[in-house]
Design a protein around this motif. Sequence first.
Motif, PDB file in Angstrom:
ATOM      1  N   UNK A  52       4.990 -13.942  72.912  1.00 66.74           N
ATOM      2  CA  UNK A  52       5.617 -13.114  73.679  1.00 66.74           C
ATOM      3  C   UNK A  52       6.379 -13.735  74.856  1.00 66.74           C
ATOM      4  N   UNK A  53       6.620 -14.910  74.944  1.00 72.14           N
ATOM      5  CA  UNK A  53       7.380 -15.534  75.788  1.00 72.14           C
ATOM      6  C   UNK A  53       8.896 -15.660  75.232  1.00 72.14           C
ATOM      7  N   UNK A  54       9.806 -15.113  76.621  1.00 71.49           N
ATOM      8  CA  UNK A  54      11.367 -15.294  76.378  1.00 71.49           C
ATOM      9  C   UNK A  54      12.018 -15.907  77.512  1.00 71.49           C
ATOM     10  N   UNK A  55      11.289 -16.881  78.233  1.00 73.08           N
ATOM     11  CA  UNK A  55      11.891 -17.383  79.618  1.00 73.08           C
ATOM     12  C   UNK A  55      12.926 -18.622  79.325  1.00 73.08           C
ATOM     13  N   UNK A  56      13.685 -18.947  80.283  1.00 81.37           N
ATOM     14  CA  UNK A  56      14.533 -20.069  80.025  1.00 81.37           C
ATOM     15  C   UNK A  56      14.512 -20.504  81.353  1.00 81.37           C
ATOM     16  N   UNK A  57      14.339 -22.013  81.612  1.00 76.41           N
ATOM     17  CA  UNK A  57      14.074 -22.761  83.047  1.00 76.41           C
ATOM     18  C   UNK A  57      14.757 -24.129  82.850  1.00 76.41           C
ATOM     19  N   UNK A  58      15.192 -24.579  83.748  1.00 76.81           N
ATOM     20  CA  UNK A  58      15.859 -25.898  83.795  1.00 76.81           C
ATOM     21  C   UNK A  58      15.102 -27.101  84.378  1.00 76.81           C
ATOM     22  N   UNK A  59      14.702 -27.891  83.550  1.00 75.02           N
ATOM     23  CA  UNK A  59      13.863 -29.302  84.069  1.00 75.02           C
ATOM     24  C   UNK A  59      14.696 -30.531  83.831  1.00 75.02           C
ATOM     25  N   UNK A  60      14.897 -31.278  84.811  1.00 75.00           N
ATOM     26  CA  UNK A  60      15.620 -32.612  84.799  1.00 75.00           C
ATOM     27  C   UNK A  60      16.990 -32.390  84.030  1.00 75.00           C
ATOM     28  N   UNK A  61      17.697 -31.210  84.376  1.00 70.41           N
ATOM     29  CA  UNK A  61      19.138 -31.018  83.522  1.00 70.41           C
ATOM     30  C   UNK A  61      19.120 -30.348  82.058  1.00 70.41           C
ATOM     31  N   UNK A  62      17.806 -30.155  81.733  1.00 68.05           N
ATOM     32  CA  UNK A  62      17.597 -29.791  80.321  1.00 68.05           C
ATOM     33  C   UNK A  62      17.412 -28.101  80.319  1.00 68.05           C
ATOM     34  N   UNK A  63      17.801 -27.248  79.510  1.00 71.49           N
ATOM     35  CA  UNK A  63      17.038 -25.973  79.587  1.00 71.49           C
ATOM     36  C   UNK A  63      16.088 -25.902  78.619  1.00 71.49           C
ATOM     37  N   UNK A  64      14.904 -25.447  78.885  1.00 73.97           N
ATOM     38  CA  UNK A  64      13.739 -25.112  78.188  1.00 73.97           C
ATOM     39  C   UNK A  64      13.740 -23.794  77.842  1.00 73.97           C
ATOM     40  N   UNK A  65      13.961 -23.439  76.561  1.00 75.79           N
ATOM     41  CA  UNK A  65      14.041 -21.911  76.201  1.00 75.79           C
ATOM     42  C   UNK A  65      13.190 -21.625  75.262  1.00 75.79           C
ATOM     43  N   UNK A  66      12.308 -20.272  75.611  1.00 79.27           N
ATOM     44  CA  UNK A  66      11.273 -19.729  74.718  1.00 79.27           C
ATOM     45  C   UNK A  66      11.989 -18.526  74.098  1.00 79.27           C
ATOM     46  N   UNK A  67      11.741 -18.562  72.726  1.00 79.88           N
ATOM     47  CA  UNK A  67      12.245 -17.485  71.673  1.00 79.88           C
ATOM     48  C   UNK A  67      11.070 -16.715  71.330  1.00 79.88           C
ATOM     49  N   UNK A  68      11.072 -15.206  71.651  1.00 80.58           N
ATOM     50  CA  UNK A  68       9.869 -14.397  71.340  1.00 80.58           C
ATOM     51  C   UNK A  68       9.949 -13.992  69.694  1.00 80.58           C
ATOM     52  N   UNK A  69       8.482 -13.920  69.312  1.00 81.48           N
ATOM     53  CA  UNK A  69       8.375 -13.708  67.824  1.00 81.48           C
ATOM     54  C   UNK A  69       9.032 -12.275  67.519  1.00 81.48           C
ATOM     55  N   UNK A  70       9.138 -12.395  66.012  1.00 79.99           N
ATOM     56  CA  UNK A  70       9.713 -11.352  65.179  1.00 79.99           C
ATOM     57  C   UNK A  70       8.403 -10.572  64.529  1.00 79.99           C
ATOM     58  N   UNK A  71       7.375 -11.398  64.340  1.00 83.64           N
ATOM     59  CA  UNK A  71       6.215 -10.937  63.574  1.00 83.64           C
ATOM     60  C   UNK A  71       5.691  -9.524  63.879  1.00 83.64           C
ATOM     61  N   UNK A  72       5.352  -8.746  62.918  1.00 79.23           N
ATOM     62  CA  UNK A  72       4.396  -7.628  63.061  1.00 79.23           C
ATOM     63  C   UNK A  72       2.892  -7.991  62.336  1.00 79.23           C
ATOM     64  N   UNK A  73       2.886  -9.121  61.752  1.00 81.41           N
ATOM     65  CA  UNK A  73       1.823  -9.459  61.153  1.00 81.41           C
ATOM     66  C   UNK A  73       0.571 -10.109  62.065  1.00 81.41           C
ATOM     67  N   UNK A  74       1.216 -10.735  63.030  1.00 87.50           N
ATOM     68  CA  UNK A  74       0.482 -11.764  63.777  1.00 87.50           C
ATOM     69  C   UNK A  74       0.602 -10.897  65.236  1.00 87.50           C
ATOM     70  N   UNK A  75       0.002 -11.663  66.291  1.00 86.85           N
ATOM     71  CA  UNK A  75      -0.380 -10.787  67.605  1.00 86.85           C
ATOM     72  C   UNK A  75       0.763 -10.860  68.386  1.00 86.85           C
ATOM     73  N   UNK A  76       0.882  -9.901  69.432  1.00 80.19           N
ATOM     74  CA  UNK A  76       1.958  -9.855  70.271  1.00 80.19           C
ATOM     75  C   UNK A  76       2.435  -8.294  70.321  1.00 80.19           C
ATOM     76  N   UNK A  77       2.578  -7.978  71.747  1.00 81.46           N
ATOM     77  CA  UNK A  77       3.103  -6.590  71.894  1.00 81.46           C
ATOM     78  C   UNK A  77       4.713  -6.625  72.307  1.00 81.46           C
ATOM     79  N   UNK A  78       5.246  -7.730  72.247  1.00 84.20           N
ATOM     80  CA  UNK A  78       6.792  -7.995  72.893  1.00 84.20           C
ATOM     81  C   UNK A  78       7.357  -8.715  71.541  1.00 84.20           C
TER      82      UNK A  78
END
Length: 414
Positions: free
Chosen positions: A309-335
Motif C-alpha cells: 500500500x506504499x507509494x512514497x518517494x523520499x531522498x536520502x543521501x542524494x538517492x531517491x527511495x521510491x515505493x511502488x504500490x501493488x496491483x494484486x487483487x489476490x493478496x492484501x491491500x485496499x490501495x
Amino acid sequence: MKKFKLVRKCISLLLAALLLCGLSLAASAQTTEVGPLQFHNGTFKILVLADLQDTNKPQKETLAILNAALDKTEPDLVILLGDNIAGYWNGVTKEETVQAVDAIAKPIDDRGIPFALVFGNHDHEGLCSENVGMTEEEAKAFLLSCFQKYPSCVAVAGEEMTGYCNYNLPILDSAGEKTVFNLWCMDSNPYATEEEGGGYGYVHADQTAWYKRTAEALKAQNGGKAVPSLLFQHIIVPEVYDMFETVDKSSKGAFRGNSSFHDTWYLASNLTQGDVREAPCPPDKNGGQFQSWLETGDILGAFFGHDHTNDFMGEYEGVQLVAVPACTFYSYGNYRGVRTITLHEDDLSTFETDVLTYDDLGCARVWNVFKDQHGYGAYQSKFLPALFGTLGGLVVLGGAAALIVRAVKKRKAK
C-alpha cells in the motif's frame, strides 16, 4: 410452476447480463521482436508493475489494472517488480505456474512492449513445495524460462552469484550509438537464513561486487563518468528508516517500524511524494548495498515493491527511495496502482515519476467485506462478488429476486 420457471429465467438473464458487464476486454497488437532499448524523440518511459501476485486463474480486476496501465501509459519498457505471481496456492503445479505467468506476460508481449523482471519472496514458493519439489534456483530458472518464451522479454539469468536475475539494461541515445542511461535489476532474495538471524532477504556481497564491477566498466566506456542509473528490486533497503524522522509513539501520524526497527516509532515528514500507508519491511540484515551506491555514484533512484500500500518517494543521501504500490487483487491491500518513470535525454541527472491508481486508470471500484486472518481479500472473478463483495452480492441478488417475484405477482393479479 410456470411462475417459478419465469422467475428462474429472469434471474438467469440478470446474472448473465451482470457477468458480461464484469468482463474486461484486453486490446492486443501484433508481437514484435525487441531491439536495443533507446530513447525515442528525447524521452524514455518505464511502467513499473509491483506485486501482481495472482494465480493461474487471475482476478479480473488484476487483469483490468494491467491492461489499462499498458494502454494508458504506452511505455517503452515494463518492469515487473517481484511477486509477479502468487507463488503458492492450493496444490500448485508446474502447469498452473505456466498459466499464471502467461496471464501477465501475454498482454505485455501482445502489445510488443519490452519487459524486464525481478523476483520477489513469493514467486518461487509453489514450485519449491513438496507438490513439485524444486530448489529455489531451479524454480527461478523455470519461471524465467516461462517469461522468456515471449519475444518481448529482455530479462536474463545473469552471472552466477547469489540470487537469480541480477542484470543491467543499458539505454542508448536517440541515435542508437551510445549508452547514456542504465537500469539495474537485482534479486533481493526471499528470506535470510536462520544463521543470519532470519527476516526478509537482502542483496549479498557477491551481488554488490558484481554491481560495482559492472558500473566501473560502464564508467570506463563513458569517458570516466558514471552512467546515470535507476535500480529495481523487490525488498526495500534498511536505510529507508534513516530517511524517516524518529519520534515518540504519541506523536500525531507516528507509525511503528517493521523488522529490526519494530521498537522505534517514525514520522514520514521528509517525503517528496506519496504516503507511508504501512511500515516498510526491509531485511533485518544490512548487507551494505546502499553504501555501495554512494561509493559508485551512479544511482539516482531505487524502486521497491513488497509493501503493497506504499507509494512514497523520499531522498536520502542524494538517492531517491521510491515505493511502488501493488496491483494484486489476490493478496492484501485496499490501495492499488502502478508507477511510471519518464527519462529525458536532455537532462539525465533526474527523472519524473508518478503513480496512477486503480481509479486513475478508469477501472471499476471493487470492495469485498470478507477477509481472512491475514487480511487477504476473498476476491473472485465472479459477476457480483467482484463488484460488491460476497455479502453485498448476496444482498443485491436477493433483492433482485424479490423484485422479480413481486413483478410476477402483480402481473398475475391483473
